[in-house]
Design an enzyme around this catalytic site. Structure first.
Site, PDB file in Angstrom:
ATOM      1  N   ASP A  81       0.864  -1.178   0.000  1.00  0.00           N
ATOM      2  CA  ASP A  81       0.000   0.000   0.000  1.00  0.00           C
ATOM      3  C   ASP A  81       0.901   1.228   0.000  1.00  0.00           C
ATOM      4  OD1 ASP A  81       0.831  -0.672   2.680  1.00  0.00           O
ATOM      5  OD2 ASP A  81      -0.543   0.863   3.441  1.00  0.00           O
ATOM      6  N   GLU A 146       0.101  -0.892   5.856  1.00  0.00           N
ATOM      7  CA  GLU A 146       1.199  -0.353   6.679  1.00  0.00           C
ATOM      8  C   GLU A 146       1.060   1.147   6.866  1.00  0.00           C
ATOM      9  OE1 GLU A 146       5.192   1.336   7.652  1.00  0.00           O
ATOM     10  OE2 GLU A 146       3.923   1.800   5.947  1.00  0.00           O
ATOM     11  N   ASP A 175      12.208  -1.227   4.455  1.00  0.00           N
ATOM     12  CA  ASP A 175      11.132  -0.242   4.280  1.00  0.00           C
ATOM     13  C   ASP A 175      11.572   1.098   4.841  1.00  0.00           C
ATOM     14  OD1 ASP A 175       8.720   0.985   3.861  1.00  0.00           O
ATOM     15  OD2 ASP A 175       7.699   0.042   5.546  1.00  0.00           O
TER      16      ASP A 175
HETATM   17  C1  LIG Z   1       2.203   4.526  10.828  1.00  0.00           C
HETATM   18  C2  LIG Z   1       2.835   5.288   9.729  1.00  0.00           C
HETATM   19  C3  LIG Z   1       1.809   5.857   8.830  1.00  0.00           C
HETATM   20  C4  LIG Z   1       3.801   4.420   8.991  1.00  0.00           C
HETATM   21  C5  LIG Z   1       4.681   5.133   7.987  1.00  0.00           C
HETATM   22  N1  LIG Z   1       5.709   4.221   7.592  1.00  0.00           N
HETATM   23  C6  LIG Z   1       6.619   4.490   6.671  1.00  0.00           C
HETATM   24  O1  LIG Z   1       6.668   5.533   6.067  1.00  0.00           O
HETATM   25  C7  LIG Z   1       7.637   3.397   6.376  1.00  0.00           C
HETATM   26  N2  LIG Z   1       8.394   3.667   5.240  1.00  0.00           N
HETATM   27  C8  LIG Z   1       5.268   6.406   8.579  1.00  0.00           C
HETATM   28  O2  LIG Z   1       4.691   7.480   8.361  1.00  0.00           O
HETATM   29  O3  LIG Z   1       6.284   6.334   9.259  1.00  0.00           O
END
Ligand SMILES: CC(C)C[C@H](NC(=O)CN)C(=O)O
Length: 453
Positions: A81, A146, A175
């Site tokens: 996503d 995620e 990630d």
């Molecule tokens: C919980 C958040 C929306 C997760 C998001 N994760 C990432 O960007 C990982 N690459 C974040 O805003 O940190």
């Protein structure tokens, strides 16, 4: 799979569009099956939205390739996503059609996290194409939520701890981004709590000429609340919120010395005159090992071009707090709610305040002595010929700490994304170089990991 593949707008931010997320998961599942993987689309259950509505969650891919009990088992986590993206946000190319320009591949999710997920699959395919045995058993867990906090995944991991995860030795996640142009191994991420602050006033939007001056405006209440959260130095003003931050030790401080982070270059990358801190170490610590609060937006406010003279009847402010060890999301959420209620009470407002917290993701820190870091370090040297930087990451992988706590397995982050890839931003990209060398890094990592067993 047709070429070019169809553009799938798997933005998970809006639950009404989760159909696209499912399409994306199905496409990934088909691809893994074609590679010889066994795939389960596991039921992730339901979720209650801040509105009270209960929704069905998209499934989670649990997959595995042929298993040899003599080999170690590596479980790779990723997500397909993405964050929202529109041309009007200022993209130079269509965010949902991958476009190559001068060695960079632009598109939403190119680096966060579709590109790295595909690179893991290519690493498996590279062994298959060269008819070489993959030196470790491979499992995959790929989700589609995620970017909103991995709803459902926490429960699923608990449920599958003694089945899917029972024979897993190592969990690896790619990630996040390097801190500089040097490849890195990541040993910490921040947690996050996301807040919705709703102020509801009149029954309808009102004409500001007719009613202005006689109404306590929801937007003014909201601005007072949002304005009470931070001071101009970036310090969070919610009493007690930062009390549990672990103190900095000398050993930890030393880890920052060798990071080749160039403050001037970073100012250019993001386009600011200065950061809130003066030194490289202070800036990195502010991003990685201290909490921060960011205000993201206001729903319900007039935001189109041009002017409209209304008093919006209901507005919802959105902000989040990035958290570090030993902050605890439920404790932070309680303190934030108390703070907002206290400030609101001083406004003597007839409007209604409702605060909802979502995400509630814990921070994660790994043990650098863990053997995965030895394998990661060797793989970086094999492919790039340099020692990796040991870094933390300011963003959140909601499931990282749960993997560690719940399964008791070793967790490492092995990023392949560039520091200037623009995750969540306009013109997100991954360079061909990072994509291809990153694929080689993953293949080398399988090999180095097998030597530990
Ligand atoms: C919980 C958040 C929306 C997760 C998001 N994760 C990432 O960007 C990982 N690459 C974040 O805003 O940190």
């Amino acid at each position: 799979i047709s070429y070019p593949p169809p553009a799938i707008k798997s933005d998970s931010g809006d639950h009404t569009k989760w159909g696209e997320v499912e399409t994306m998961l199905n496409m990934a599942a088909e691809r893994i099956k074609k590679m010889g993987g066994k795939v389960e689309l596991a039921d992730a259950g339901t979720h209650q939205l801040p509105s009270g509505e209960t929704v069905l969650l998209p499934p989670v891919i649990l997959a595995e390739f042929a298993k040899d009990p003599k080999k170690a088992t590596l479980c790779i986590y990723g997500h397909v996503d993405v964050q929202p993206a529109k041309m009007e946000d200022g993209w130079a190319t269509d965010p949902f059609n991958l476009t190559e320009i001068k060695g960079n591949l632009y598109g939403r999710g190119a680096t966060d996290n579709k590109g790295p997920v595909l690179a893991w699959l290519h690493a498996v395919e590279s062994y298959q194409a060269t008819k070489k045995e993959i030196p470790v058993n491979i499992k995959l867990i790929i989700e589609g939520l995620e970017e909103v906090g991995s709803y459902g995944l926490f429960k699923l991991i608990k449920k599958r701890r003694d089945s899917f995860f029972a024979d897993v030795d190592f969990i690896v996640i790619s990630d996040n981004v390097w801190a500089t142009t040097t490849p890195a191994l990541t040993y910490g991420t921040r947690g996050s709590s996301y807040f919705f602050v709703e102020i509801e006033g009149p029954k309808l939007d009102l004409h500001s000429g007719v009613y202005g001056g006689s109404i306590q405006e929801p937007m003014a209440d909201l601005i007072a609340l949002l304005g009470s959260l931070l001071d101009h130095t970036g310090k969070i003003q919610v009493v007690g919120v930062s009390d549990d931050v672990t103190p900095l030790t000398e050993d930890e401080r030393k880890l920052y010395d060798n990071i080749s982070f160039d403050l001037e270059e970073m100012k250019n990358v993001v386009g600011v005159k200065h950061f809130l801190q003066d030194t490289k170490e202070e800036v990195l610590m502010a991003r990685w090992r201290y909490p921060s609060l960011s205000i993201h937006g206001v729903e319900g406010a007039f935001s189109d071009p041009g002017s409209k003279t209304i008093i919006p009847r209901k507005v919802t402010g959105k902000f989040s707090i990035r958290q570090v060890p030993n902050m605890d999301p439920p404790d932070v959420e309680r303190k934030v709610k108390e703070h907002l209620e206290q400030v609101f009470s001083t406004l003597n407002s007839p409007n209604r305040l409702k605060v909802t917290a979502t995400v509630g993701a814990k921070p994660w820190v790994a043990n650098l002595q863990d053997s995965q870091y030895v394998a990661g370090q060797k793989a970086v040297k094999d492919v790039f010929g340099v020692e990796p930087e040991f870094i933390r990451e300011g963003s959140t992988i909601p499931i990282a700490q749960t993997f560690q706590e719940e399964t008791g397995k070793s967790v490492m982050m092995l990023p392949i994304s560039g520091h200037d890839d623009g995750e969540h931003s306009q013109n997100e990209k991954i360079s061909r170089y990072n994509y291809i060398e990153g694929t080689k890094l993953f293949a080398a990592y399988f090999y180095e990991l097998s030597l530990l067993h």
